[in-house]
Design a protein around this motif. Structure first.
Motif, short mmCIF file in Angstrom:
data_model
loop_
_atom_site.label_atom_id
_atom_site.label_comp_id
_atom_site.label_asym_id
_atom_site.label_seq_id
_atom_site.Cartn_x
_atom_site.Cartn_y
_atom_site.Cartn_z
N TYR A 140 47.33 85.74 31.24
CA TYR A 140 46.88 86.27 29.94
C TYR A 140 46.59 85.08 29.03
CZ TYR A 140 47.66 90.62 32.02
OH TYR A 140 47.68 91.91 32.86
N ALA A 149 52.21 92.12 27.65
CA ALA A 149 53.48 92.84 27.49
C ALA A 149 52.95 94.33 27.99
CB ALA A 149 53.44 93.04 25.94
N GLN A 150 52.07 94.75 28.13
CA GLN A 150 51.91 96.16 28.51
C GLN A 150 51.81 96.00 30.23
OE1 GLN A 150 48.46 98.45 27.17
NE2 GLN A 150 48.09 99.43 29.08
N MET A 154 54.56 97.60 32.61
CA MET A 154 54.21 98.58 33.80
C MET A 154 54.90 97.97 34.95
SD MET A 154 50.23 98.43 35.09
CE MET A 154 50.50 97.39 36.48
N PHE A 186 48.03 94.60 42.19
CA PHE A 186 47.92 94.42 40.69
C PHE A 186 47.22 93.08 40.68
CE2 PHE A 186 49.46 91.48 37.34
CZ PHE A 186 49.17 92.41 36.15
N ALA A 188 45.01 91.75 42.52
CA ALA A 188 43.58 91.87 42.98
C ALA A 188 42.91 92.62 42.06
CB ALA A 188 43.51 92.56 44.24
N GLY A 189 43.54 93.63 41.31
CA GLY A 189 42.82 94.72 40.35
C GLY A 189 42.56 93.62 38.94
N HIS A 190 43.58 93.02 38.70
CA HIS A 190 43.68 92.16 37.43
C HIS A 190 42.50 91.23 37.47
CE1 HIS A 190 44.79 89.85 34.03
NE2 HIS A 190 44.66 88.61 34.81
N VAL A 192 39.71 91.55 39.09
CA VAL A 192 38.44 92.46 38.65
C VAL A 192 38.10 92.73 37.14
CG1 VAL A 192 37.27 94.65 39.33
CG2 VAL A 192 38.43 93.32 40.95
N LEU A 193 39.39 93.42 36.80
CA LEU A 193 39.33 93.72 35.31
C LEU A 193 39.08 92.90 34.18
CD1 LEU A 193 42.22 96.57 35.81
CD2 LEU A 193 39.59 96.78 35.79
N ARG A 199 36.15 95.11 30.71
CA ARG A 199 37.28 96.05 30.38
C ARG A 199 38.60 95.24 30.09
NH1 ARG A 199 36.96 100.08 35.26
NH2 ARG A 199 38.17 101.44 33.95
N LYS A 200 39.48 95.63 29.13
CA LYS A 200 40.57 95.00 29.16
C LYS A 200 41.92 95.25 30.12
CE LYS A 200 42.43 98.28 25.50
NZ LYS A 200 43.17 98.41 24.37
N ALA A 201 42.67 94.42 30.53
CA ALA A 201 43.62 94.63 31.51
C ALA A 201 44.73 95.31 30.88
CB ALA A 201 44.06 93.16 32.00
#
Lengths: 201, 201
Positions: A140, A149-150, A154, A186, A188-190, A192-193, A199-201
DNA sequence: GCGGGTACTGAACAGCGCTCAATTGCTTGC
DNA sequence: GCAAGCAATTGAGCGCTGTTCAGTACCCGC
């Protein structure tokens, strides 16, 4: 008997906590009675109350010590390698600690206090927790501190859940397997996002 | 007193469990004593032992009832809409239950039994758990049942961890926020891992 | 070596889970 | 309709718990 002064109050505290640690590690919370602790260190139960407010206070102190150990076990893992590997190492260290000390670790979460926790306690939790945030930081930018932080919370909560369920025998597969899947999804998704879409991650 | 037979054993069991439920919901596990339950239902504590083996057995039965409630709260969420929406609905139902009955829910996991759980217990857990697997099934082919089961366990454990930490006040943000992030990452990651590359999900 | 202060003990309290002999009311056989 | 027997319930009691506190025996400064 009367005054003995074999130990300073600090020594006595340490003695009590050490005995308590051994009892819980070996026999679980149910075996942790004031008389038992006192017997193990050669005092009587009344003496414990010179040094701890009550049993809850003693357990809280023990949990604090366990959190320190947990931090030590987990804080060395964030060096070198890429984020995914570091995440895996962190998760393995956490799971390893839980497996090595399931009773002590459980005590942190299973014990429901009557009194609110004192000021010194939350930072100990936050410190353990912060390791995840540091490990995640490279993913980030400075601007996305909040997202970091989020995400850290998570992942930490997820890891935590896996450890809880594994230690209850409710998982039917190793926590390491699940956490590897979690991290893989996570990362892989990150990508993409954060990378592709807006879109914010 | 002697024989009363005001209630059949089944009625008595139900009476006890109902009283226990109310006590735990309102005042937590610490308040759940045999004398207290007995007083609330107009018997004495010895009578409870006609109908439950011991306190652990009673708590286990109460936890069974709580799991049934949890299943009811969660089982209606898997209809219609796409998988991501269904996952979110499922997670919200679970979190909602935990928020509504934190003490009863905590009792399921915080109570450390001395005896192993009886045969009828694991299916109750598995049934709640199976809802996640069903919800997730559309993402996986028939051939990937194993991957689906693993992903379900992973997500369920994660959701669980968030609920645990939220109910301990250790999260500093709502569990719903975290779980939304989790689901978003999972879905995005799954598309990459299953669709694009050849790695198994 | 003596007094004062205190660390410690041990007895005690209330409450806990749990057991069991005694009791008492229901139920069945006559 | 009554007696005999059975079993559900009680209540006292055991050994344990956390916690308190008066009393004591010791250490330390003088």
């Amino acid at each position: 008997m009367g005054r003995r002064a074999d130990h300073t109050p600090e020594q006595l505290r340490a003695l009590v906590l050490d005995a308590a640690r051994k009892i819980v590690a070996a026999e679980g919370e149910r075996a942790l009675t004031t008389r038992r602790i006192a017997q193990d260190i050669g005092y009587t139960s009344g003496t414990l109350y010179n040094v701890f407010k009550d049993r809850d206070d003693l357990i809280l102190a023990l949990n604090g010590a366990t959190l320190d150990e947990l931090f030590a076990a987990v804080s060395g893992t964030a060096r070198g390698a890429d984020v995914e590997k570091r995440l895996r190492a962190l998760a393995r260290a956490y799971i390893g600690f839980v497996r090595a000390q399931p009773q002590l670790w459980s005590l942190i979460f299973e014990h429901s206090r009557a009194t609110p926790e004192p000021d010194w306690y939350p930072p100990k939790v936050a410190r353990v927790f912060g390791v995840m945030e540091e490990t995640l930081a490279p993913l980030y930018g400075e601007a996305a501190r909040r997202d970091c932080a989020q995400a850290a919370r998570m992942l930490w909560a997820s890891l935590h859940g896996m450890c809880v369920l594994e230690s209850k025998g409710a998982l039917a597969m190793p926590a390491t397997t699940l956490v590897d899947g979690l991290i893989r999804h996570f990362i892989a998704g990150h990508e993409v996002l954060a990378g592709g879409g807006r879109r914010k991650a």
